[in-house]
Scaffold this motif. Sequence first.
Motif, PDB file in Angstrom:
ATOM      1  N   ILE A   1      19.090  -5.609   9.397  1.00 12.18           N
ATOM      2  CA  ILE A   1      18.111  -6.356  10.186  1.00 12.18           C
ATOM      3  C   ILE A   1      18.811  -7.108  11.315  1.00 12.18           C
ATOM      4  CG2 ILE A   1      16.470  -8.275  10.119  1.00 12.18           C
ATOM      5  CD1 ILE A   1      15.909  -7.416   7.162  1.00 12.18           C
ATOM      6  N   HIS A   2      19.922  -7.752  10.995  1.00 14.73           N
ATOM      7  CA  HIS A   2      20.692  -8.489  11.995  1.00 14.73           C
ATOM      8  C   HIS A   2      21.207  -7.561  13.087  1.00 14.73           C
ATOM      9  CE1 HIS A   2      23.459 -11.288  13.795  1.00 14.73           C
ATOM     10  NE2 HIS A   2      24.524 -10.618  13.367  1.00 14.73           N
ATOM     11  N   GLU A   3      21.739  -6.427  12.722  1.00 17.67           N
ATOM     12  CA  GLU A   3      22.269  -5.470  13.689  1.00 17.67           C
ATOM     13  C   GLU A   3      21.182  -4.922  14.607  1.00 17.67           C
ATOM     14  OE1 GLU A   3      24.117  -2.695  11.093  1.00 17.67           O
ATOM     15  OE2 GLU A   3      25.887  -3.964  10.731  1.00 17.67           O
ATOM     16  N   ALA A   4      19.944  -4.889  14.107  1.00 17.85           N
ATOM     17  CA  ALA A   4      18.819  -4.422  14.917  1.00 17.85           C
ATOM     18  C   ALA A   4      18.321  -5.484  15.897  1.00 17.85           C
ATOM     19  CB  ALA A   4      17.673  -3.973  14.011  1.00 17.85           C
ATOM     20  N   GLY A   5      18.867  -6.706  15.811  1.00 18.68           N
ATOM     21  CA  GLY A   5      18.502  -7.748  16.767  1.00 18.68           C
ATOM     22  C   GLY A   5      17.446  -8.714  16.303  1.00 18.68           C
ATOM     23  N   PHE A   6      17.157  -8.718  14.999  1.00 14.88           N
ATOM     24  CA  PHE A   6      16.132  -9.596  14.455  1.00 14.88           C
ATOM     25  C   PHE A   6      16.755 -10.704  13.610  1.00 14.88           C
ATOM     26  CE2 PHE A   6      14.173  -5.544  15.215  1.00 14.88           C
ATOM     27  CZ  PHE A   6      12.902  -5.841  15.682  1.00 14.88           C
ATOM     28  N   ALA A   7      16.052 -11.827  13.514  1.00 16.27           N
ATOM     29  CA  ALA A   7      16.392 -12.838  12.524  1.00 16.27           C
ATOM     30  C   ALA A   7      15.938 -12.355  11.151  1.00 16.27           C
ATOM     31  CB  ALA A   7      15.740 -14.167  12.877  1.00 16.27           C
TER      32      ALA A   7
END
Length: 266
Positions: free
Chosen positions: A31-37
């Motif tokens: 999730i973090h790598e995809a740009g989301f919190a």
Amino acid sequence: MSSRANSPFQLAVCAEMVFLDLPFVERVKRIHEAGFAVEIWDWTQKDIDALAATGARFTSMTGYISGNLLDDDQIEKLLETAEISIEIAQRLNCPSLNLHGTGLDSQGLPVKPVTEVTGAMWIKAYQTLCAIAKLGERHQKVFLLENLNTLVDHPATPFAKARDTLTLISAVNSPWLKMNLDLYHAQIGEGNLIELIRESAHFIGEIQVADVPGRKEPGTGEINYPAIAHALYETGYRGVVGMEAWASGDSSVAIERFQQAFAVRL
């Protein structure tokens, strides 16, 4: 993919409900790598140091272990475990902690079902939430009271409707106690979502989303989430919008659909 580049909101994804084939810490990394919190539920079963080491930005987590708003012994437990939860939130640099109208078991059912909410219960809940707000102020953390639905997922939960949580939050009237306005639950229990957003705007600390029916990502059901996003934008809201939804298929595709739904086009 960067959520900030495409949305005026702070987009977050609940790690409890996507990438279910991966260990939990790996879900958070994806999730973090995809740009989301990232949002999490019960922290007691998780490796907090490993979560902190991912570098992810956490926007909310469950803010208690046990207790409720209504019974004196349970209120004491709620306040005690809320304070313990704050310590974990500090380790994760998480600004918000989530509450419900009562304690929920592992199936999402109320530990102590309530079929009728009395006037005395409203007063007791207000007093408890005043104490929660003071706790939040002392530690500089915001507590969020989430609305739920009683028709499908959480029967016999007191103060479940969004307008119930709005009544309590507005009565306490503290910047350290806000609404977690869950639009999936509100659609099932109340509908009229855009007007609900407008009525609640001043008291919203977070928006959570999933589509109806099925509790899957935006675009899989009956809610017009691009219209919801536009209405939120018009109120001036620029805070967290969290996808608390199961993926209808591939999790990466699901969170991309969520991002697209909240890319406001003016």
